[in-house]
Design a protein around this motif. Structure first.
Motif, short mmCIF file in Angstrom:
data_model
loop_
_atom_site.label_atom_id
_atom_site.label_comp_id
_atom_site.label_asym_id
_atom_site.label_seq_id
_atom_site.Cartn_x
_atom_site.Cartn_y
_atom_site.Cartn_z
N UNK A 7 0.73 -1.18 -0.07
CA UNK A 7 0.16 -0.03 0.08
C UNK A 7 0.89 1.39 -0.12
N UNK A 8 0.10 2.22 0.59
CA UNK A 8 0.84 3.78 0.43
C UNK A 8 1.35 4.11 1.88
N UNK A 173 13.05 -4.20 -10.04
CA UNK A 173 11.98 -4.99 -9.51
C UNK A 173 11.61 -6.33 -10.02
N UNK A 174 11.80 -6.35 -11.20
CA UNK A 174 11.69 -7.80 -11.91
C UNK A 174 13.08 -8.70 -11.50
N UNK A 175 14.11 -7.99 -11.42
CA UNK A 175 15.14 -8.81 -10.86
C UNK A 175 15.06 -9.37 -9.47
N UNK A 176 14.52 -8.59 -8.81
CA UNK A 176 14.00 -8.94 -7.26
C UNK A 176 13.10 -10.16 -7.19
N UNK A 177 12.11 -10.02 -8.10
CA UNK A 177 11.16 -10.93 -8.06
C UNK A 177 11.64 -12.39 -8.72
N UNK A 178 12.28 -12.17 -9.90
CA UNK A 178 12.87 -13.46 -10.43
C UNK A 178 13.76 -14.36 -9.31
N UNK A 179 14.58 -13.36 -8.66
CA UNK A 179 15.55 -13.92 -7.83
C UNK A 179 14.70 -14.63 -6.19
N UNK A 183 9.55 -13.60 -1.52
CA UNK A 183 9.98 -13.35 -0.10
C UNK A 183 10.31 -12.06 0.33
N UNK A 184 10.45 -11.04 -0.54
CA UNK A 184 10.52 -9.55 -0.09
C UNK A 184 9.65 -8.63 -0.76
N UNK A 185 8.81 -8.01 0.32
CA UNK A 185 7.91 -7.08 -0.62
C UNK A 185 8.90 -5.97 -1.18
N UNK A 186 8.24 -5.39 -2.19
CA UNK A 186 8.98 -4.29 -2.63
C UNK A 186 8.09 -2.87 -2.72
N UNK A 187 8.70 -1.98 -2.05
CA UNK A 187 7.99 -0.70 -2.42
C UNK A 187 8.79 0.33 -3.04
N UNK A 188 8.14 1.25 -3.87
CA UNK A 188 8.54 2.12 -4.56
C UNK A 188 8.96 3.23 -3.76
N UNK A 189 10.24 3.83 -4.02
CA UNK A 189 10.69 4.74 -3.07
C UNK A 189 10.90 6.05 -3.82
N UNK A 190 10.61 5.88 -5.19
CA UNK A 190 10.75 7.46 -5.87
C UNK A 190 9.32 7.73 -6.61
N UNK A 194 6.40 5.73 -9.55
CA UNK A 194 5.38 5.06 -8.76
C UNK A 194 4.51 4.28 -9.53
N UNK A 195 3.77 4.76 -10.55
CA UNK A 195 2.95 4.03 -11.21
C UNK A 195 3.71 2.71 -12.05
N UNK A 196 4.90 3.32 -12.58
CA UNK A 196 5.79 2.22 -13.46
C UNK A 196 6.20 1.04 -12.69
N UNK A 197 6.53 1.43 -11.36
CA UNK A 197 6.98 0.34 -10.41
C UNK A 197 5.79 -0.51 -9.91
N UNK A 198 4.53 0.03 -9.80
CA UNK A 198 3.33 -0.54 -9.28
C UNK A 198 2.94 -1.61 -10.61
N UNK A 199 3.00 -1.14 -11.55
CA UNK A 199 2.68 -1.88 -12.89
C UNK A 199 3.72 -3.22 -13.17
N UNK A 200 5.04 -2.75 -12.47
CA UNK A 200 5.95 -3.93 -12.85
C UNK A 200 5.89 -5.06 -11.70
N UNK A 201 5.29 -4.75 -10.66
CA UNK A 201 4.83 -5.83 -9.66
C UNK A 201 5.17 -5.23 -8.23
N UNK A 202 5.52 -3.89 -7.99
CA UNK A 202 5.79 -3.49 -6.49
C UNK A 202 4.59 -3.68 -5.79
#
Length: 300
Positions: A7-8, A173-179, A183-190, A194-202
Motif C-alpha cells: 500500500x501507500x 523490481x523484476x530482478x528481485x522478483x525473479x531471484x 520473499x521480499x515485499x517491494x515498495x517504490x521509493x521514488x 510509482x505508477x511504473x513500479x506498481x505496474x512492474x509488480x511493486x
C-alpha cells in the motif's frame, strides 16, 4: 503488530512552530488525513521528517504521539539512519521503547561501506530486534547499493521483509522478483516512478507528495491494483509536476509548501534549511498553484 509491507506508506514531514518547536497538533492533523485516505502505514524520521535535525526528546515525542494517535489502525515505522553500528543499535532500541511497529533501515551514513561491511551492518541490526525491517536501497543519494547477492545473505533473517526500491532502475523490481519470488515485499521509493513500479509488480509506495495529497496518492495505488489503469494514468499525469518536487535537494521545503496549499501543514523548517525564496519559490509555487487549479475530484 503483524502487518504487510504494502500500500501507500507516507514518509511524513515533521511540523514545527514559528519558534522552532514541535507542532504536534498540526502534525497529527496530517497523520489523521493520511489514515482517512487509506494509507497502510506511517513512516517517521526520514529525510522528509528532517530527522537529522531532531533532538532525541523530539523523536520520542513524535513516535509516542503517533503510536498513541493511530491506536493500532496502521503500523508506525521508524527510520534508522546512523553513522555507526553502535548508534544504529541504540536507535533501534529506542524505537522499540517508544512503541514502533517496524523499521526502515538505511546503510551506514557518511562512510561508504563495502559490500561485506554493509551486509554485516544490516545483519547486526536484524539480530538485535524482532521488529520487521524494510531495507532502504538508494545508491543514488547514499552511495551504497544493496545488490541481489547481498540480499541473498540478508534474507536469512526472517525480520528482513521488504525493500524500499530507489535505485531508479525499474527493471530491478523484476530482478528481485525473479531471484526471491514473494520473499521480499517491494515498495517504490521514488515518487516519479510509482505508477511504473506498481505496474512492474511493486507491492507498495513509500511516498512524499502524499503528505499534501493523500487521497490522490492512495487512489493511484488502489486503481492500479484494481486494474483501473486508465484512471490511474490520468491522475498520475496530473500529479507528475508535483511529484517532481520530490526529486530535488529542497524536497522538504517543496513538499511543506504544498502542504500549506492543501491545509495539511506549515512552511516552517529547521535550520540550516530555510523556506524557499526568490525565483525558486515562484517556480515551485507556480507548480502548486497550477495543480490546485486543476485538481481533480477523487472518489475512493
Amino acid at each position: 503488530m503483524n502487518f504487510k509491507w504494502e500500500g501507500v506508506m507516507p514518509a511524513v514531514t515533521t511540523k514545527f512552530t514559528s519558534d522552532d518547536t514541535l507542532d504536534l497538533e498540526l502534525f497529527l492533523k496530517n497523520v489523521d488525513a493520511q489514515i482517512k485516505a487509506g494509507v497502510s502505514g506511517i513512516i517517521l524520521g526520514g529525510t522528509l521528517g528532517e530527522a537529522s535535525t531532531l533532538e532525541e526528546g523530539e523523536k520520542e515525542s513524535l513516535v509516542t504521539a503517533t503510536v498513541k494517535y493511530v491506536s493500532g489502525k496502521v503500523p508506525v515505522i521508524v527510520n534508522i539512519a546512523e553513522q555507526s553500528t553502535r548508534g544504529a543499535l541504540k536507535a533501534v532500541e529506542l524505537a522499540e521503547k517508544y512503541g514502533a511497529n517496524g523499521l526502515m533501515v538505511l546503510p551506514p551514513m557518511r562512510y561508504k561501506a563495502n559490500n561485506t561491511e554493509t551486509v554485516t551492518y544490516f545483519s547486526e541490526i536484524a539480530k538485535s530486534t524482532t521488529l520487521p525491517i524494510m531495507i532502504y536501497n538508494n545508491p543514488v543519494d547514499y552511495g551504497i547499493e544493496v545488490s541481489l547477492s547481498m540480499f541473498e545473505e540478508l534474507i536469512h533473517f526472517p525480520n528482513i521483509q521488504a525493500v524500499k526500491e530507489s535505485t531508479r532502475d525499474i527493471t530491478n523490481i523484476t530482478r528481485l522478483r525473479n531471484r526471491f519470488g514473494e520473499r521480499l515485499n517491494i515498495l517504490c521509493g521514488v515518487d516519479t516512478l510509482a505508477l511504473e513500479s506498481l505496474l512492474a509488480g511493486a507491492d507498495g509506495w513509500v511516498a512524499g507528495l502524499v503528505c499534501a495529497f493523500p487521497r490522490e496518492t492512495v487512489a493511484i495505488y488502489k486503481w492500479i491494483k484494481e486494474g483501473k489503469h486508465r484512471e490511474a494514468l490520468a491522475l498520475y499525469r496530473w500529479f507528475m509536476p508535483l511529484l517532481e518536487l520530490d526529486i530535488n535537494p529542497q524536497l522538504v521545503q517543496n513538499i511543506k509548501l504544498a502542504e500549506v496549499a492543501t491545509g495539511l501543514g506549515s512552511e516552517f523548517v529547521r535550520a540550516p534549511r530555510l523556506p524557499l525564496q526568490g525565483e525558486e519559490r515562484k517556480r515551485v509555487q507556480g507548480i502548486i498553484n497550477a495543480a490546485m487549479a486543476s485538481r481533480p475530484v477523487v472518489k475512493l
